[in-house]
Write a protein that holds these residues in place. Sequence first.
Motif, PDB file in Angstrom:
ATOM      1  N   THR A   7      16.849   1.001  55.426  1.00 22.86           N
ATOM      2  CA  THR A   7      16.351  -0.365  55.319  1.00 22.86           C
ATOM      3  C   THR A   7      16.210  -0.744  53.854  1.00 22.86           C
ATOM      4  O   THR A   7      16.234   0.106  52.954  1.00 22.86           O
ATOM      5  N   TRP A   8      16.045  -2.034  53.600  1.00 25.69           N
ATOM      6  CA  TRP A   8      15.909  -2.511  52.223  1.00 25.69           C
ATOM      7  C   TRP A   8      14.675  -1.930  51.524  1.00 25.69           C
ATOM      8  O   TRP A   8      14.772  -1.531  50.359  1.00 25.69           O
ATOM      9  N   PRO A   9      13.544  -1.824  52.161  1.00 23.20           N
ATOM     10  CA  PRO A   9      12.387  -1.216  51.486  1.00 23.20           C
ATOM     11  C   PRO A   9      12.643   0.256  51.135  1.00 23.20           C
ATOM     12  O   PRO A   9      12.253   0.721  50.066  1.00 23.20           O
ATOM     13  N   GLN A  10      13.337   0.976  52.008  1.00 25.05           N
ATOM     14  CA  GLN A  10      13.655   2.382  51.713  1.00 25.05           C
ATOM     15  C   GLN A  10      14.609   2.467  50.524  1.00 25.05           C
ATOM     16  O   GLN A  10      14.474   3.337  49.667  1.00 25.05           O
ATOM     17  N   LEU A  11      15.582   1.580  50.472  1.00 21.41           N
ATOM     18  CA  LEU A  11      16.522   1.546  49.357  1.00 21.41           C
ATOM     19  C   LEU A  11      15.798   1.195  48.064  1.00 21.41           C
ATOM     20  O   LEU A  11      16.086   1.755  47.003  1.00 21.41           O
ATOM     21  N   LEU A  12      14.834   0.305  48.129  1.00 23.10           N
ATOM     22  CA  LEU A  12      14.041  -0.067  46.956  1.00 23.10           C
ATOM     23  C   LEU A  12      13.228   1.132  46.462  1.00 23.10           C
ATOM     24  O   LEU A  12      13.164   1.398  45.261  1.00 23.10           O
ATOM     25  N   TYR A  13      12.606   1.868  47.373  1.00 24.15           N
ATOM     26  CA  TYR A  13      11.836   3.063  46.993  1.00 24.15           C
ATOM     27  C   TYR A  13      12.744   4.122  46.361  1.00 24.15           C
ATOM     28  O   TYR A  13      12.378   4.761  45.372  1.00 24.15           O
ATOM     29  N   LEU A  14      13.911   4.318  46.927  1.00 25.66           N
ATOM     30  CA  LEU A  14      14.868   5.290  46.373  1.00 25.66           C
ATOM     31  C   LEU A  14      15.289   4.883  44.963  1.00 25.66           C
ATOM     32  O   LEU A  14      15.350   5.719  44.054  1.00 25.66           O
ATOM     33  N   GLY A  15      15.549   3.610  44.766  1.00 23.05           N
ATOM     34  CA  GLY A  15      15.911   3.121  43.429  1.00 23.05           C
ATOM     35  C   GLY A  15      14.776   3.301  42.453  1.00 23.05           C
ATOM     36  O   GLY A  15      14.976   3.690  41.288  1.00 23.05           O
TER      37      GLY A  15
END
Length: 139
Positions: A7-15
């Motif tokens: 999901t977008w929040p998971q991708l944001l956390y990974l970044g």
Amino acid sequence: MDGIVITWPQLLYLGLILVLFYAAELLLFLRKSSQGKPREAQFRRQLESQAEEIAALRQEMESLKVRLASLQIQQIRHEPQEEEVQTGFVSEALHEDATPYNLAIRMAQSGADADQVAAGCGISRGEADLIVALYRSQT
């Protein structure tokens, strides 16, 4: 479709995690490079001090060479110099034949090796090596 879903929040956390990791690496690199500068400055100071010491030792060695040459010339002429009269060196020079070094010089000039000179005169091997090196080449 049963694949991995990000999901977008998971991708944001990974970044965000990746950016923090690279920032930590950058800080670590900067800290190591700043610690190297004082060591480098200290190393340069040590090198400069050693260079000054070497220059002083070379100058002292040159003055000793000059003094040795003047003493050898004076010994050949058997004329005391003013400096020797003032320091009382003349009395030592008059009894020079009795020293082990004079005997070592004569032995070296006659072709004896350093072991023979050291044993015969009671001087160290290093002194004998030096005397043999200096006086054997004069013959």
